[in-house]
Design an enzyme around this catalytic site. Structure first.
Site, PDB file in Angstrom:
ATOM      1  N   ARG A 239       0.854  -1.189   0.000  1.00 30.71           N
ATOM      2  CA  ARG A 239       0.000   0.000   0.000  1.00 30.71           C
ATOM      3  C   ARG A 239       0.890   1.239   0.000  1.00 30.71           C
ATOM      4  NH1 ARG A 239      -3.413  -2.808  -1.541  1.00 30.71           N
ATOM      5  NH2 ARG A 239      -5.501  -3.222  -0.723  1.00 30.71           N
ATOM      6  N   GLU A 268      -3.472   7.448  -5.110  1.00 29.31           N
ATOM      7  CA  GLU A 268      -3.565   6.750  -6.394  1.00 29.31           C
ATOM      8  C   GLU A 268      -4.701   7.348  -7.201  1.00 29.31           C
ATOM      9  OE1 GLU A 268      -3.857   2.545  -5.656  1.00 29.31           O
ATOM     10  OE2 GLU A 268      -1.838   2.476  -4.815  1.00 29.31           O
ATOM     11  N   HIS A 287      -1.041  -0.027  -9.887  1.00 29.78           N
ATOM     12  CA  HIS A 287      -1.726  -0.943  -8.966  1.00 29.78           C
ATOM     13  C   HIS A 287      -2.348  -2.132  -9.719  1.00 29.78           C
ATOM     14  CE1 HIS A 287      -3.665  -1.084  -4.700  1.00 29.78           C
ATOM     15  NE2 HIS A 287      -3.479  -2.301  -5.184  1.00 29.78           N
TER      16      HIS A 287
HETATM   17  C1  GLV Z   1      -4.982  -5.131  -4.035  1.00 31.18           C
HETATM   18  O1  GLV Z   1      -4.220  -4.259  -3.693  1.00 31.18           O
HETATM   19  C2  GLV Z   1      -5.624  -5.973  -3.082  1.00 31.18           C
HETATM   20  O2  GLV Z   1      -5.572  -5.687  -1.880  1.00 31.18           O
HETATM   21  O3  GLV Z   1      -6.217  -6.983  -3.505  1.00 31.18           O
END
Ligand code: GLV
Ligand code: GLV
Length: 330
Positions: A239, A268, A287
């Site tokens: 994160r 983000e 991401h």
């Molecule tokens: C993506 O970041 C998730 O937590 O699945």
């Protein structure tokens, strides 16, 4: 026949999950590529029994209070820092996530960033595209070797383990730092549990696999980057807010560390004037660690099964707050 459960799904997810949900529920699916605004989401959940959320939806106490019938929030992600879990539990609402199925895809992305940053792959690609490639350069584009180096895993859960397993194939030595010992990693991969300071000082590659919580927010700050080797490569697929981005920028700019690979940022997407975007020694992916066809299908399936179990009073297959079992809304 009992009336069908009403559910709101905050984005179009793969058919593998959507079909099960639509067959068994009265489902409204948010059709836009961008998330529903918070106030719209509040209106949408007002008469819902179930909610499928994404990591881009903030599920806080106020939102939950606006949904007096809500029995379950099924998050289409393994991470659940977007949800106030305590608030959900206090209201008798079950929360599900999608662990396990995205472990390999995420570890693959971490490894991809690691090797890409070590070998300056994206910088080289830009160099080719921009016409700067004139000849073969004995001293140009020099990166870092991988074989036999030291990998430091911060947060040795499933994904950390899977990355370490890949790196064992490159004969790396594995150090890890975690609040829990991981005996599998020690036994199977020869991983050594070390203090944070030692991990930072000795690792050639440092990869983050913790969740985001009060203890990990801002964990990688100026002091921590200074403890790393000047040849170190920093990888974050967990994160964004675990890293102080300004400190990372300074470390990359000053050569305090060699390079970084990120699949997550804070916020983000990053602002277009985010200084990190101007650096040559960083790779930033949007991401996408779990973004493979098979993984997203598997996530959709678990997500649907969590939702349906939550609606039907059953145990969720992947249950974030099982402590709610005796007080859950029926
Ligand atoms: C993506 O970041 C998730 O937590 O699945
Ligand atoms: C997340 O699924 C982890 O355990 O690393």
């Amino acid at each position: 026949m009992a009336p069908r459960h009403r559910v709101f799904v905050t984005r179009v997810i793969p058919e593998a999950g959507l079909k099960q949900i639509q067959e068994q529920c009265h489902a409204e699916i948010w059709p836009d590529p961008l998330p529903p605004p918070h106030d719209v989401l509040r209106e949408k959940v007002a008469n819902c029994d179930g909610l499928v959320s994404l990591l881009t939806d903030r599920i806080d106490a106020a939102l939950l209070d606006a949904a007096p019938q809500l029995k379950v929030v099924s998050n289409y992600a393994v991470g659940f820092n977007n949800i106030e879990i305590k608030a959900a539990t206090a209201r008798g609402i079950c929360v599900g996530n999608t662990p396990g199925v995205l472990t390999d895809a995420t570890a693959d992305m971490a490894f991809c960033l690691l090797i890409g940053a070590a070998r300056r792959l994206v910088e080289g690609h830009q160099y080719t595209l921009s016409g700067q490639w004139k000849t073969w350069e004995p001293l140009g584009h020099l990166g870092q070797d991988l074989v036999g180096r030291t990998l430091g895993i911060v947060g040795m859960g499933r994904i950390g383990y899977a990355l370490a397993k890949r790196c064992r194939g490159w004969e790396m030595k594995i150090l890890y730092h975690d609040v829990h010992r991981n005996e599998h990693a020690e036994k199977d991969l020869g991983a050594t549990s070390v203090g944070f300071d030692q991990l930072l000082a000795e690792s050639d590659f440092i990869s983050v696999h913790t969740d985001l919580n009060d203890a990990t927010r801002g964990l990688f700050n100026e002091k921590r980057f200074k403890q790393m080797k000047p040849t170190a490569i920093f990888i974050n697929t967990a994160r964004g807010p675990i890293v102080d981005q300004k400190a990372l920028y300074n470390a990359l700019k000053a050569g305090t560390i060699f390079a970084a690979g990120l699949d997550v940022t804070d916020p983000e997407p990053p602002a277009l004037d985010e200084p990190l975007l101007r650096l040559p020694n960083i790779i930033i992916a949007p991401h996408i660690a779990s973004a493979t066809v098979g993984t997203r299908n598997a996530m959709a399936d678990i997500c649907a099964r969590n939702l349906l179990a939550g609606l039907n009073g059953q145990d969720l297959p992947a249950w974030v707050n099982p402590e709610v079992a005796s007080t859950r809304r029926r």
